[in-house]
Scaffold this active site. Structure first.
Site, PDB file in Angstrom:
ATOM      1  N   ASP A 152     -24.355 -36.547  12.093  1.00  9.35           N
ATOM      2  CA  ASP A 152     -25.531 -37.248  12.622  1.00  9.35           C
ATOM      3  C   ASP A 152     -25.963 -36.670  13.980  1.00  9.35           C
ATOM      4  OD1 ASP A 152     -27.148 -39.330  13.999  1.00  9.35           O
ATOM      5  OD2 ASP A 152     -26.702 -40.501  12.191  1.00  9.35           O
ATOM      6  N   CYS A 202     -19.229 -37.306  12.891  1.00  9.83           N
ATOM      7  CA  CYS A 202     -20.271 -37.278  11.874  1.00  9.83           C
ATOM      8  C   CYS A 202     -21.322 -36.231  12.258  1.00  9.83           C
ATOM      9  CB  CYS A 202     -20.931 -38.654  11.754  1.00  9.83           C
ATOM     10  SG  CYS A 202     -22.165 -38.723  10.427  1.00  9.83           S
ATOM     11  N   CYS A 255     -23.736 -45.741  10.070  1.00 12.41           N
ATOM     12  CA  CYS A 255     -23.638 -44.387   9.490  1.00 12.41           C
ATOM     13  C   CYS A 255     -24.286 -44.347   8.093  1.00 12.41           C
ATOM     14  CB  CYS A 255     -22.171 -43.984   9.400  1.00 12.41           C
ATOM     15  SG  CYS A 255     -21.934 -42.305   8.760  1.00 12.41           S
ATOM     16  N   HIS A 264     -19.634 -43.712  13.655  1.00 12.73           N
ATOM     17  CA  HIS A 264     -20.680 -44.441  14.386  1.00 12.73           C
ATOM     18  C   HIS A 264     -21.232 -45.557  13.510  1.00 12.73           C
ATOM     19  CE1 HIS A 264     -24.192 -42.568  12.274  1.00 12.73           C
ATOM     20  NE2 HIS A 264     -23.266 -41.677  11.999  1.00 12.73           N
TER      21      HIS A 264
HETATM   22 CO    CO Z   1     -23.005 -40.823  10.143  1.00 10.16          CO
END
Ligand code: CO
Length: 210
Positions: free
Chosen positions: A44, A42, A101, A98
């Site tokens: 992130d 991701c 998310c 994760h």
């Molecule tokens: Co995420």
């Protein structure tokens, strides 16, 4: 939060430190890139591939997007996948999601978020397939986290559905594909799903002329 000038200053200090520790550090990396892992994670900012796995530059080939998706029409992802599998010859592909998310959480709402609707649609499809199991969970965060796990599993399957992976399985018995979920609360990765070279998927996705 550091300023962008500080980022550049940190970079200079890092480069000097690396050279002081190992004068060949950069010249060695310039010569050769041979990572054994492709990481699909991701975007992130709290889930940096190298840092959480204790790996160094040169050890993981990385592709990141919102909610670590493997969308079969995504030329960006497919280009990374083809290069990693056919040129770098990676032994493992890791799809790492994760818990908590934001992409998965957003896909579970009915909000109209503009352009990203089209991306989140792919996660809604995963939810639809597993709706019964997810809807039976009472707590909202737990529902999101279960969809995070099922989404990782689905993306691992999506990799196995590509001719790129199936061809490498047939000719080279690699790559092994892993589905992992990272927990922001304790920094620990939980393996949730895997497919080994040659494992069978739904036959309609198996190509016969690789
Ligand atoms: Co995420």
């Amino acid at each position: 939060m550091p300023t962008y000038q500080q980022l550049l200053a940190h970079n200079k200090a890092w480069a000097s430190k690396k050279l002081a520790q190992d004068p060949e550090y950069f010249s060695r990396l310039v010569e050769l890139q041979e990572p054994e892992y492709l990481w699909i994670g991701c975007s992130d900012s709290r889930v940096p591939a190298n840092e959480i796995t204790g790996t160094n530059p040169g050890e993981i080939f990385v592709h990141r997007n919102v909610a670590n998706m493997v969308v079969h029409t995504d030329l960006n992802m497919l280009s990374v996948l083809q290069y990693a599998v056919e040129v770098l010859k990676v032994k493992h592909i890791i799809v790492c999601g994760h818990y908590g998310c934001g992409g998965v959480r957003a896909a579970m709402t009915n909000h109209n978020l503009g352009i990203i609707n089209k991306w989140l649609r792919n996660i809604k499809d995963v939810y639809r397939i597993h709706r019964k199991e997810i809807d039976a969970i009472e707590i909202e965060d737990t529902r999101v986290n279960r969809l995070v796990e099922l989404n990782v599993q689905e993306q691992v399957m999506n990799l196995a559905k590509t001719s790129i992976v199936q061809k490498a399985w047939k000719s080279d018995q690699r790559p092994h594909i892993h589905g992992w979920v990272y927990d922001l609360h304790d920094g620990v990765i939980k393996p949730v799903f895997e497919i080994a070279p040659g494992d069978h998927i739904d036959p309609i996705y198996e190509f016969d002329d690789l």
